[in-house]
Design a protein around this motif. Structure first.
Motif, mmCIF file in Angstrom:
data_model
loop_
_atom_site.group_PDB
_atom_site.id
_atom_site.type_symbol
_atom_site.label_atom_id
_atom_site.label_comp_id
_atom_site.label_asym_id
_atom_site.label_seq_id
_atom_site.Cartn_x
_atom_site.Cartn_y
_atom_site.Cartn_z
ATOM 1 N N THR A 27 0.822 -1.214 0.000
ATOM 2 C CA THR A 27 0.000 0.000 0.000
ATOM 3 C C THR A 27 0.853 1.259 0.000
ATOM 4 O OG1 THR A 27 -1.730 -1.179 1.212
ATOM 5 C CG2 THR A 27 -1.828 1.222 1.238
ATOM 6 N N THR A 28 1.982 1.246 0.711
ATOM 7 C CA THR A 28 2.822 2.433 0.804
ATOM 8 C C THR A 28 4.050 2.363 -0.103
ATOM 9 O OG1 THR A 28 3.967 1.471 2.717
ATOM 10 C CG2 THR A 28 2.107 2.927 3.162
ATOM 11 N N LYS A 29 4.518 1.172 -0.381
ATOM 12 C CA LYS A 29 5.693 1.043 -1.262
ATOM 13 C C LYS A 29 5.654 -0.284 -2.013
ATOM 14 C CE LYS A 29 8.852 -0.872 2.250
ATOM 15 N NZ LYS A 29 7.903 -0.948 3.362
ATOM 16 N N ILE A 30 6.354 -0.299 -3.136
ATOM 17 C CA ILE A 30 6.517 -1.514 -3.931
ATOM 18 C C ILE A 30 7.992 -1.877 -3.914
ATOM 19 C CG2 ILE A 30 6.432 -2.477 -6.270
ATOM 20 C CD1 ILE A 30 3.861 -0.903 -6.702
ATOM 21 N N CYS A 31 8.295 -3.108 -3.525
ATOM 22 C CA CYS A 31 9.678 -3.554 -3.379
ATOM 23 C C CYS A 31 9.969 -4.717 -4.318
ATOM 24 C CB CYS A 31 9.960 -4.005 -1.943
ATOM 25 S SG CYS A 31 9.872 -2.691 -0.731
ATOM 26 N N ALA A 32 11.167 -4.704 -4.876
ATOM 27 C CA ALA A 32 11.674 -5.828 -5.661
ATOM 28 C C ALA A 32 13.005 -6.238 -5.049
ATOM 29 C CB ALA A 32 11.857 -5.441 -7.117
ATOM 30 N N ILE A 33 13.200 -7.522 -4.834
ATOM 31 C CA ILE A 33 14.427 -8.010 -4.227
ATOM 32 C C ILE A 33 14.948 -9.200 -5.034
ATOM 33 C CG2 ILE A 33 13.214 -9.527 -2.588
ATOM 34 C CD1 ILE A 33 15.436 -8.719 -0.539
ATOM 35 N N VAL A 34 16.248 -9.178 -5.283
ATOM 36 C CA VAL A 34 16.891 -10.198 -6.111
ATOM 37 C C VAL A 34 17.796 -11.052 -5.237
ATOM 38 C CG1 VAL A 34 18.315 -10.638 -8.151
ATOM 39 C CG2 VAL A 34 16.890 -8.576 -8.041
ATOM 40 N N GLY A 35 17.644 -12.376 -5.342
ATOM 41 C CA GLY A 35 18.465 -13.289 -4.558
ATOM 42 C C GLY A 35 19.017 -14.416 -5.411
ATOM 43 N N ARG A 36 20.049 -15.052 -4.894
ATOM 44 C CA ARG A 36 20.665 -16.186 -5.584
ATOM 45 C C ARG A 36 20.798 -17.335 -4.600
ATOM 46 N NH1 ARG A 36 26.401 -14.915 -7.594
ATOM 47 N NH2 ARG A 36 26.687 -14.817 -5.338
ATOM 48 N N LYS A 37 20.382 -18.511 -5.008
ATOM 49 C CA LYS A 37 20.490 -19.690 -4.155
ATOM 50 C C LYS A 37 21.943 -20.152 -4.107
ATOM 51 C CE LYS A 37 18.186 -24.129 -3.358
ATOM 52 N NZ LYS A 37 17.210 -25.096 -3.894
ATOM 53 N N ASN A 38 22.479 -20.278 -2.876
ATOM 54 C CA ASN A 38 23.871 -20.700 -2.744
ATOM 55 C C ASN A 38 23.978 -22.209 -2.581
ATOM 56 O OD1 ASN A 38 23.287 -21.285 -0.012
ATOM 57 N ND2 ASN A 38 23.972 -19.268 0.674
ATOM 58 N N GLU A 39 25.207 -22.681 -2.367
ATOM 59 C CA GLU A 39 25.432 -24.129 -2.296
ATOM 60 C C GLU A 39 24.817 -24.764 -1.058
ATOM 61 O OE1 GLU A 39 29.293 -22.147 -0.758
ATOM 62 O OE2 GLU A 39 27.675 -21.766 -2.194
ATOM 63 N N TYR A 40 24.426 -23.945 -0.077
ATOM 64 C CA TYR A 40 23.811 -24.462 1.141
ATOM 65 C C TYR A 40 22.285 -24.420 1.092
ATOM 66 C CZ TYR A 40 28.594 -23.584 2.683
ATOM 67 O OH TYR A 40 29.965 -23.557 2.784
ATOM 68 N N GLY A 41 21.752 -24.012 -0.058
ATOM 69 C CA GLY A 41 20.299 -23.946 -0.200
ATOM 70 C C GLY A 41 19.689 -22.670 0.355
ATOM 71 N N LYS A 42 20.519 -21.726 0.789
ATOM 72 C CA LYS A 42 20.044 -20.453 1.311
ATOM 73 C C LYS A 42 20.065 -19.401 0.205
ATOM 74 C CE LYS A 42 19.741 -22.091 5.531
ATOM 75 N NZ LYS A 42 18.428 -22.285 6.185
ATOM 76 N N ILE A 43 19.391 -18.272 0.476
ATOM 77 C CA ILE A 43 19.317 -17.204 -0.506
ATOM 78 C C ILE A 43 20.264 -16.070 -0.115
ATOM 79 C CG2 ILE A 43 17.847 -15.474 -1.597
ATOM 80 C CD1 ILE A 43 17.148 -18.245 -2.482
ATOM 81 N N MET B 3 18.224 -4.768 -4.101
ATOM 82 C CA MET B 3 16.842 -4.462 -3.738
ATOM 83 C C MET B 3 16.483 -3.077 -4.267
ATOM 84 S SD MET B 3 14.707 -2.688 -1.414
ATOM 85 C CE MET B 3 15.579 -2.337 0.110
ATOM 86 N N GLY B 4 15.257 -2.937 -4.714
ATOM 87 C CA GLY B 4 14.770 -1.639 -5.161
ATOM 88 C C GLY B 4 13.374 -1.392 -4.624
ATOM 89 N N LYS B 5 13.062 -0.137 -4.365
ATOM 90 C CA LYS B 5 11.716 0.180 -3.880
ATOM 91 C C LYS B 5 11.257 1.504 -4.470
ATOM 92 C CE LYS B 5 13.166 2.280 0.510
ATOM 93 N NZ LYS B 5 13.021 2.222 1.987
ATOM 94 N N ALA B 6 9.941 1.645 -4.561
ATOM 95 C CA ALA B 6 9.335 2.854 -5.097
ATOM 96 C C ALA B 6 8.052 3.135 -4.334
ATOM 97 C CB ALA B 6 9.045 2.692 -6.586
ATOM 98 N N GLU B 7 7.670 4.395 -4.278
ATOM 99 C CA GLU B 7 6.439 4.766 -3.599
ATOM 100 C C GLU B 7 5.240 4.189 -4.343
ATOM 101 O OE1 GLU B 7 3.955 8.759 -2.178
ATOM 102 O OE2 GLU B 7 5.962 8.952 -3.047
ATOM 103 N N SER B 8 4.308 3.635 -3.578
ATOM 104 C CA SER B 8 3.117 3.021 -4.162
ATOM 105 C C SER B 8 1.948 3.997 -4.074
ATOM 106 C CB SER B 8 2.780 1.715 -3.426
ATOM 107 O OG SER B 8 1.605 1.145 -3.943
ATOM 108 N N ALA B 9 1.501 4.465 -5.253
ATOM 109 C CA ALA B 9 0.399 5.425 -5.273
ATOM 110 C C ALA B 9 -0.876 4.831 -5.858
ATOM 111 C CB ALA B 9 0.808 6.660 -6.075
#
Length: 297
Positions: free
Chosen positions: A14-30, A35-41
Protein backbone atom coordinates in the motif's frame (compact mmCIF):
# COMPACT_ATOMS: atom_id res chain seq x y z
CA UNK A 1 25.75 -16.96 -13.03
CA UNK A 2 22.98 -19.40 -13.92
CA UNK A 3 19.53 -17.86 -14.32
CA UNK A 4 18.10 -20.93 -12.60
CA UNK A 5 19.83 -19.86 -9.38
CA UNK A 6 18.28 -16.37 -9.46
CA UNK A 7 14.95 -15.61 -7.80
CA UNK A 8 13.15 -12.25 -7.72
CA UNK A 9 10.40 -11.34 -5.26
CA UNK A 10 7.95 -8.49 -5.88
CA UNK A 11 5.91 -7.04 -3.00
CA UNK A 12 3.09 -4.77 -4.16
CA UNK A 13 2.22 -2.92 -0.95
CA UNK A 14 0.00 0.00 0.00
CA UNK A 15 2.82 2.43 0.80
CA UNK A 16 5.69 1.04 -1.26
CA UNK A 17 6.52 -1.51 -3.93
CA UNK A 18 9.68 -3.55 -3.38
CA UNK A 19 11.67 -5.83 -5.66
CA UNK A 20 14.43 -8.01 -4.23
CA UNK A 21 16.89 -10.20 -6.11
CA UNK A 22 18.47 -13.29 -4.56
CA UNK A 23 20.66 -16.19 -5.58
CA UNK A 24 20.49 -19.69 -4.15
CA UNK A 25 23.87 -20.70 -2.74
CA UNK A 26 25.43 -24.13 -2.30
CA UNK A 27 23.81 -24.46 1.14
CA UNK A 28 20.30 -23.95 -0.20
CA UNK A 29 20.04 -20.45 1.31
CA UNK A 30 19.32 -17.20 -0.51
CA UNK A 31 22.04 -14.55 -0.86
CA UNK A 32 20.57 -11.08 -1.45
CA UNK A 33 22.07 -9.41 -4.54
CA UNK A 34 20.06 -6.22 -4.72
CA UNK A 35 16.84 -4.46 -3.74
CA UNK A 36 14.77 -1.64 -5.16
CA UNK A 37 11.72 0.18 -3.88
CA UNK A 38 9.33 2.85 -5.10
CA UNK A 39 6.44 4.77 -3.60
CA UNK A 40 3.12 3.02 -4.16
CA UNK A 41 0.40 5.43 -5.27
CA UNK A 42 -1.97 3.00 -6.98
CA UNK A 43 -2.67 0.47 -4.22
CA UNK A 44 -5.25 0.77 -1.42
CA UNK A 45 -5.27 -1.74 1.43
CA UNK A 46 -3.34 -4.27 -0.62
CA UNK A 47 -5.61 -4.01 -3.68
CA UNK A 48 -4.65 -2.35 -6.97
CA UNK A 49 -6.84 0.71 -7.57
CA UNK A 50 -4.81 2.46 -10.29
CA UNK A 51 -3.19 0.27 -12.93
CA UNK A 52 -0.88 2.86 -14.55
CA UNK A 53 0.52 4.24 -11.27
CA UNK A 54 1.15 0.70 -10.04
CA UNK A 55 2.87 -0.27 -13.31
CA UNK A 56 5.15 2.79 -13.10
CA UNK A 57 6.09 1.99 -9.49
CA UNK A 58 6.82 -1.66 -10.36
CA UNK A 59 9.06 -0.59 -13.24
CA UNK A 60 10.94 1.85 -11.01
CA UNK A 61 11.49 -0.67 -8.20
CA UNK A 62 12.56 -3.43 -10.62
CA UNK A 63 14.93 -1.09 -12.47
CA UNK A 64 16.69 -0.13 -9.22
CA UNK A 65 16.93 -3.79 -8.13
CA UNK A 66 18.29 -4.82 -11.55
CA UNK A 67 20.96 -2.11 -11.49
CA UNK A 68 22.09 -2.97 -7.96
CA UNK A 69 22.20 -6.73 -8.61
CA UNK A 70 23.45 -6.57 -12.21
CA UNK A 71 20.68 -9.01 -13.17
CA UNK A 72 18.31 -8.73 -16.14
CA UNK A 73 14.96 -9.26 -14.41
CA UNK A 74 12.27 -10.96 -16.51
CA UNK A 75 10.40 -13.28 -14.11
CA UNK A 76 9.11 -12.41 -10.62
CA UNK A 77 7.36 -14.14 -7.71
CA UNK A 78 4.56 -11.81 -6.63
CA UNK A 79 2.95 -11.43 -3.22
CA UNK A 80 -0.81 -11.00 -2.84
CA UNK A 81 -2.75 -9.64 0.13
CA UNK A 82 -5.79 -7.43 0.69
CA UNK A 83 -9.03 -7.53 2.63
CA UNK A 84 -10.54 -9.87 0.02
CA UNK A 85 -8.32 -12.75 1.20
CA UNK A 86 -10.20 -15.48 3.10
CA UNK A 87 -9.28 -18.86 4.52
CA UNK A 88 -11.32 -21.99 5.20
CA UNK A 89 -10.84 -25.61 6.21
CA UNK A 90 -12.10 -28.54 4.19
CA UNK A 91 -11.84 -32.31 4.44
CA UNK A 92 -11.21 -34.51 1.42
CA UNK A 93 -11.56 -38.29 0.98
CA UNK A 94 -10.43 -40.75 -1.67
CA UNK A 95 -10.94 -44.53 -1.73
CA UNK A 96 -8.05 -46.44 -3.24
CA UNK A 97 -8.61 -49.57 -5.31
CA UNK A 98 -5.98 -51.75 -3.65
CA UNK A 99 -5.24 -51.39 0.05
CA UNK A 100 -2.05 -53.42 -0.27
CA UNK A 101 -0.36 -50.85 -2.51
CA UNK A 102 1.62 -48.10 -0.83
CA UNK A 103 0.17 -44.60 -0.73
CA UNK A 104 2.14 -42.46 -3.16
CA UNK A 105 2.46 -38.86 -4.32
CA UNK A 106 -0.24 -39.43 -6.92
CA UNK A 107 -2.78 -40.12 -4.13
CA UNK A 108 -1.85 -36.87 -2.35
CA UNK A 109 -2.09 -35.04 -5.67
CA UNK A 110 -5.60 -36.43 -6.22
CA UNK A 111 -6.72 -35.08 -2.85
CA UNK A 112 -5.20 -31.65 -3.50
CA UNK A 113 -6.73 -31.47 -6.97
CA UNK A 114 -10.12 -32.31 -5.46
CA UNK A 115 -9.72 -29.25 -3.18
CA UNK A 116 -8.97 -27.05 -6.18
CA UNK A 117 -12.26 -28.18 -7.72
CA UNK A 118 -14.32 -26.90 -4.79
CA UNK A 119 -17.12 -24.52 -5.76
CA UNK A 120 -16.33 -21.01 -4.50
CA UNK A 121 -18.50 -17.93 -4.14
CA UNK A 122 -18.97 -15.99 -7.40
CA UNK A 123 -15.87 -13.93 -8.13
CA UNK A 124 -13.58 -15.95 -5.84
CA UNK A 125 -10.77 -18.37 -6.68
CA UNK A 126 -8.47 -20.68 -4.74
CA UNK A 127 -4.92 -19.32 -4.31
CA UNK A 128 -3.33 -21.96 -2.06
CA UNK A 129 -4.19 -25.42 -0.72
CA UNK A 130 -2.14 -26.53 2.32
CA UNK A 131 -2.43 -30.11 3.66
CA UNK A 132 -2.64 -30.17 7.45
CA UNK A 133 -2.95 -33.81 8.48
CA UNK A 134 -4.18 -37.11 7.11
CA UNK A 135 -6.22 -40.11 8.20
CA UNK A 136 -5.51 -43.58 6.79
CA UNK A 137 -8.20 -46.19 7.50
CA UNK A 138 -9.31 -44.47 10.76
CA UNK A 139 -5.70 -43.86 11.88
CA UNK A 140 -5.70 -40.14 12.70
CA UNK A 141 -3.02 -37.46 13.00
CA UNK A 142 -0.69 -38.61 10.22
CA UNK A 143 1.49 -35.84 8.78
CA UNK A 144 3.01 -37.84 5.90
CA UNK A 145 1.07 -40.92 4.71
CA UNK A 146 3.40 -41.73 1.80
CA UNK A 147 4.60 -45.34 1.98
CA UNK A 148 1.71 -46.50 4.20
CA UNK A 149 -0.86 -49.07 3.11
CA UNK A 150 -4.58 -48.35 3.26
CA UNK A 151 -7.84 -48.13 1.36
CA UNK A 152 -9.41 -44.90 2.64
CA UNK A 153 -7.23 -41.79 2.62
CA UNK A 154 -8.61 -38.60 4.17
CA UNK A 155 -7.01 -35.19 4.54
CA UNK A 156 -7.69 -31.89 6.30
CA UNK A 157 -6.76 -28.89 4.18
CA UNK A 158 -6.28 -25.18 4.81
CA UNK A 159 -7.58 -23.34 1.74
CA UNK A 160 -6.87 -19.70 0.92
CA UNK A 161 -9.14 -17.83 -1.49
CA UNK A 162 -9.15 -14.37 -3.03
CA UNK A 163 -11.06 -12.28 -5.53
CA UNK A 164 -10.47 -13.16 -9.16
CA UNK A 165 -10.42 -9.50 -10.20
CA UNK A 166 -7.80 -8.58 -7.56
CA UNK A 167 -5.47 -11.36 -8.76
CA UNK A 168 -6.05 -10.48 -12.44
CA UNK A 169 -5.22 -6.82 -11.78
CA UNK A 170 -1.92 -7.86 -10.18
CA UNK A 171 -1.11 -10.05 -13.19
CA UNK A 172 -2.09 -7.20 -15.51
CA UNK A 173 0.18 -4.69 -13.72
CA UNK A 174 3.18 -7.03 -13.73
CA UNK A 175 2.64 -7.94 -17.40
CA UNK A 176 2.30 -4.27 -18.43
CA UNK A 177 5.58 -3.62 -16.58
CA UNK A 178 7.26 -6.05 -19.01
CA UNK A 179 7.61 -8.94 -16.54
CA UNK A 180 6.35 -12.50 -16.25
CA UNK A 181 4.68 -13.86 -13.10
CA UNK A 182 6.26 -17.11 -11.89
CA UNK A 183 3.64 -17.57 -9.19
CA UNK A 184 1.32 -15.69 -6.84
CA UNK A 185 2.04 -16.18 -3.12
CA UNK A 186 0.00 -15.07 -0.12
CA UNK A 187 2.18 -12.51 1.65
CA UNK A 188 1.93 -13.90 5.21
CA UNK A 189 3.02 -17.30 3.84
CA UNK A 190 5.98 -15.69 2.08
CA UNK A 191 6.88 -13.78 5.26
CA UNK A 192 6.75 -16.98 7.33
CA UNK A 193 9.12 -18.72 4.92
CA UNK A 194 11.53 -15.82 5.27
CA UNK A 195 11.60 -15.33 9.05
CA UNK A 196 10.26 -18.40 10.88
CA UNK A 197 12.30 -21.48 11.74
CA UNK A 198 10.97 -25.04 11.65
CA UNK A 199 11.34 -25.18 15.44
CA UNK A 200 9.10 -22.13 15.87
CA UNK A 201 6.46 -23.58 13.55
CA UNK A 202 6.57 -26.86 15.47
CA UNK A 203 6.29 -25.21 18.89
CA UNK A 204 3.53 -22.82 17.84
CA UNK A 205 3.89 -19.25 16.61
CA UNK A 206 1.84 -16.36 15.27
CA UNK A 207 3.45 -14.14 12.64
CA UNK A 208 2.03 -10.61 12.38
CA UNK A 209 3.17 -8.30 9.59
CA UNK A 210 1.84 -4.74 9.96
CA UNK A 211 1.94 -2.97 6.62
CA UNK A 212 0.72 0.42 5.50
CA UNK A 213 -2.81 -0.65 4.55
CA UNK A 214 -3.19 -4.21 5.86
CA UNK A 215 -1.99 -6.44 8.68
CA UNK A 216 -1.11 -10.03 7.74
CA UNK A 217 -1.47 -12.95 10.15
CA UNK A 218 -0.24 -16.55 9.92
CA UNK A 219 -0.53 -19.07 12.77
CA UNK A 220 1.48 -22.31 12.90
CA UNK A 221 1.23 -25.25 15.31
CA UNK A 222 2.95 -28.66 15.12
CA UNK A 223 4.71 -27.49 11.97
CA UNK A 224 1.36 -26.97 10.20
CA UNK A 225 -0.31 -23.78 8.98
CA UNK A 226 -3.46 -23.45 11.10
CA UNK A 227 -4.85 -20.05 10.20
CA UNK A 228 -4.20 -17.12 7.88
CA UNK A 229 -5.86 -13.73 7.69
CA UNK A 230 -5.42 -10.28 6.15
CA UNK A 231 -6.92 -7.48 8.26
CA UNK A 232 -7.69 -4.23 6.38
CA UNK A 233 -5.95 -2.04 8.98
CA UNK A 234 -2.33 -0.91 8.98
CA UNK A 235 0.14 1.84 9.77
CA UNK A 236 -1.65 4.39 7.59
CA UNK A 237 -4.47 4.48 10.14
CA UNK A 238 -1.98 5.58 12.81
CA UNK A 239 -0.56 8.22 10.47
CA UNK A 240 -4.05 9.63 9.85
CA UNK A 241 -4.77 9.69 13.61
CA UNK A 242 -1.55 11.63 14.26
CA UNK A 243 -2.37 14.02 11.43
CA UNK A 244 -5.79 14.78 12.92
CA UNK A 245 -4.75 14.67 16.58
CA UNK A 246 -1.72 16.92 16.17
CA UNK A 247 -3.09 19.10 13.33
CA UNK A 248 -0.06 18.55 11.10
CA UNK A 249 0.50 17.60 7.46
CA UNK A 250 0.41 13.93 6.50
CA UNK A 251 4.12 13.86 5.66
CA UNK A 252 4.91 15.37 9.07
CA UNK A 253 2.60 12.88 10.78
CA UNK A 254 4.40 9.96 9.13
CA UNK A 255 7.79 11.37 10.15
CA UNK A 256 6.56 11.77 13.75
CA UNK A 257 5.36 8.17 13.77
CA UNK A 258 8.61 6.78 12.41
CA UNK A 259 11.06 8.87 14.47
CA UNK A 260 9.27 9.40 17.78
CA UNK A 261 6.33 6.98 17.80
CA UNK A 262 5.64 4.65 20.72
CA UNK A 263 2.64 2.47 21.55
CA UNK A 264 3.34 2.67 25.32
CA UNK A 265 2.30 6.10 26.56
CA UNK A 266 3.20 5.35 30.19
CA UNK A 267 6.86 4.97 29.21
CA UNK A 268 7.04 8.32 27.38
CA UNK A 269 8.67 11.24 29.19
CA UNK A 270 6.37 14.00 30.40
CA UNK A 271 8.63 16.93 29.47
CA UNK A 272 9.87 15.77 26.06
CA UNK A 273 8.67 18.09 23.29
CA UNK A 274 8.95 17.89 19.49
CA UNK A 275 9.03 21.13 17.50
CA UNK A 276 7.41 21.09 14.03
CA UNK A 277 8.39 23.97 11.69
CA UNK A 278 5.47 26.28 10.87
CA UNK A 279 4.23 26.90 7.34
CA UNK A 280 5.11 30.17 5.55
CA UNK A 281 6.82 31.80 8.50
CA UNK A 282 4.23 30.81 11.08
CA UNK A 283 5.17 29.83 14.60
CA UNK A 284 6.53 26.27 15.08
CA UNK A 285 4.08 23.77 16.52
CA UNK A 286 5.13 21.97 19.70
CA UNK A 287 3.96 18.41 20.25
CA UNK A 288 4.37 16.38 23.43
CA UNK A 289 5.97 12.96 22.94
CA UNK A 290 3.59 11.61 25.59
CA UNK A 291 0.53 12.92 23.75
CA UNK A 292 1.89 11.40 20.54
CA UNK A 293 2.21 8.05 22.30
CA UNK A 294 -1.37 8.32 23.60
CA UNK A 295 -2.65 8.87 20.04
CA UNK A 296 -0.76 5.81 18.79
CA UNK A 297 -1.79 3.67 21.75
Amino acid sequence: MSSNDIVVGLDIGTTKICAIVGRKNEYGKIDILGMGKAESAGVTRGVVTNIQKTVSAIQEAVKIAAEKSNVDIKVVHVGIAGQHIKSLRHRGVIVRGNGEDEIGNEDITRLVEDMHRLVMQPGEEIIHVFPQEYTVDAEHGIKDPIGMAGVRLEGNFHIITGQVTAAKNIYRCVTKAGLQVADLVLEPIASSEAVLTEEEKEHGVALIDIGGGTTDLAIFQDGIIRHTAVVPLGGNIITEDIKEGCSVMRKQADALKVRFGSALADEAKENEIISIPGLRGREPREISVKNLAYIIQ
